[in-house]
Design an enzyme around this catalytic site. Sequence first.
Site, PDB file in Angstrom:
ATOM      1  N   LYS A  15       0.668  -1.184  -0.039  1.00 14.86           N
ATOM      2  CA  LYS A  15      -0.120  -0.071   0.265  1.00 14.86           C
ATOM      3  C   LYS A  15       0.851   1.105  -0.107  1.00 14.86           C
ATOM      4  O   LYS A  15       0.688   2.607  -1.013  1.00 14.86           O
ATOM      5  CB  LYS A  15      -0.826   0.441   1.003  1.00 14.86           C
ATOM      6  N   ARG A  90      -6.264   3.003  11.895  1.00 17.42           N
ATOM      7  CA  ARG A  90      -5.656   1.879  11.679  1.00 17.42           C
ATOM      8  C   ARG A  90      -6.587   1.221  13.123  1.00 17.42           C
ATOM      9  O   ARG A  90      -6.081  -0.181  13.706  1.00 17.42           O
ATOM     10  CB  ARG A  90      -4.327   1.866  12.493  1.00 17.42           C
ATOM     11  N   ARG A 129      12.053  -7.432   2.058  1.00 17.17           N
ATOM     12  CA  ARG A 129      12.270  -6.442   2.182  1.00 17.17           C
ATOM     13  C   ARG A 129      13.253  -6.010   2.256  1.00 17.17           C
ATOM     14  O   ARG A 129      13.715  -6.037   3.411  1.00 17.17           O
ATOM     15  CB  ARG A 129      11.105  -6.119   1.906  1.00 17.17           C
ATOM     16  N   ARG A 156      13.745  -2.783   7.739  1.00 14.90           N
ATOM     17  CA  ARG A 156      13.572  -2.564   8.971  1.00 14.90           C
ATOM     18  C   ARG A 156      13.643  -3.326  10.041  1.00 14.90           C
ATOM     19  O   ARG A 156      12.838  -4.794  10.322  1.00 14.90           O
ATOM     20  CB  ARG A 156      11.899  -2.536   8.752  1.00 14.90           C
ATOM     21  N   ARG A 167       2.668  -8.086  13.672  1.00  9.84           N
ATOM     22  CA  ARG A 167       1.713  -7.324  13.030  1.00  9.84           C
ATOM     23  C   ARG A 167       0.455  -7.874  12.190  1.00  9.84           C
ATOM     24  O   ARG A 167      -0.901  -6.731  12.263  1.00  9.84           O
ATOM     25  CB  ARG A 167       2.852  -5.990  12.281  1.00  9.84           C
TER      26      ARG A 167
HETATM   27  P1  AMP Z   1       3.453   1.253   9.268  1.00 11.49           P
HETATM   28  O1  AMP Z   1       4.996   1.541   7.716  1.00 11.49           O
HETATM   29  O2  AMP Z   1       2.665   1.640   8.368  1.00 11.49           O
HETATM   30  O3  AMP Z   1       3.470  -0.547   8.395  1.00 11.49           O
HETATM   31  O4  AMP Z   1       3.777   0.657  10.352  1.00 11.49           O
HETATM   32  C1  AMP Z   1       5.144   1.113  10.764  1.00 11.49           C
HETATM   33  C2  AMP Z   1       4.532   1.193  12.744  1.00 11.49           C
HETATM   34  O5  AMP Z   1       4.098   2.291  12.662  1.00 11.49           O
HETATM   35  C3  AMP Z   1       3.308   0.484  12.722  1.00 11.49           C
HETATM   36  O6  AMP Z   1       3.850  -1.345  13.470  1.00 11.49           O
HETATM   37  C4  AMP Z   1       3.392   1.288  13.792  1.00 11.49           C
HETATM   38  O7  AMP Z   1       3.719   0.476  15.419  1.00 11.49           O
HETATM   39  C5  AMP Z   1       3.097   2.276  13.740  1.00 11.49           C
HETATM   40  N1  AMP Z   1       1.840   3.004  13.420  1.00 11.49           N
HETATM   41  C6  AMP Z   1       1.647   3.678  12.290  1.00 11.49           C
HETATM   42  N2  AMP Z   1       0.508   3.803  11.921  1.00 11.49           N
HETATM   43  C7  AMP Z   1       0.227   3.978  12.331  1.00 11.49           C
HETATM   44  C8  AMP Z   1      -1.327   4.560  13.360  1.00 11.49           C
HETATM   45  N3  AMP Z   1      -2.145   4.592  12.374  1.00 11.49           N
HETATM   46  N4  AMP Z   1      -1.638   4.015  14.293  1.00 11.49           N
HETATM   47  C9  AMP Z   1      -0.797   3.435  15.423  1.00 11.49           C
HETATM   48  N5  AMP Z   1       0.453   2.833  15.136  1.00 11.49           N
HETATM   49  C10 AMP Z   1       0.942   3.114  14.054  1.00 11.49           C
END
Ligand code: AMP
Length: 213
Positions: A15, A90, A129, A156, A167
Amino acid sequence: MAIRLVFIGPPGVGKGTQAALLAKSRGIPQISTGDILREAVRTGTELGIKAREFMDRGALVSDDLVVALVADRIARDDCESGFILDGFPRTVPQAEALDAMLRERNIPLLGVLTLEAPVEEIVTRLGSRRVCPRCGRVYTSATEACEADGEKLIQRSDDHPEVVRERLKVYEAQTHPLVEYYSKRGMVRKVDGLGTLDEVSGRVTAALYGAGR
Ligand code: AMP
């Protein structure tokens, strides 16, 4: 008409990549809460210090923190002709907070795109990744250095297998219910996330037209 979209999907479904492509082609910002939080962690801000322990174990950062940062971000001038929210909301409380902030500004969402792919595919993708620590570019091919700046790619910390499993669990429990939340309002366009980048971006564009553009 301004294009205001939400992208929802499990980690690793692509995404972020698709949101970036679409945002670029439409000249609107991609607002990735994950990117904003990672940058805060990297630079050691107060937000970053609070967020880090949650991110490292694959848990969600508190609703209050992310809602405040999104409220701030969408108030900026570059969001006037639209934006793509990538990774926010989220949770249901985040979606409610987003509704409230959009209502207050009188700016409706155009739609919600959900990207989907089988779990096995996601686990494989996340395992391979790699990201550029300097510019944030994402690679899933066997590349060692960033094509843009030559920096050595890294994995990461939350793409390690135990954290990925957590996750995915968090996605199912807390984020997937949003599909239902937005479906009830007829806002959801489902996009199949399996396939090449071009195939998926073709579907994203088709879904966008389906959403009224
Ligand atoms: P992502 O890059 O979108 O996978 O986000 C990485 C991490 O950031 C997630 O596993 C959460 O710990 C935190 N995170 C990102 N967006 C949110 C959100 N909308 N609400 C809560 N935690 C978030």
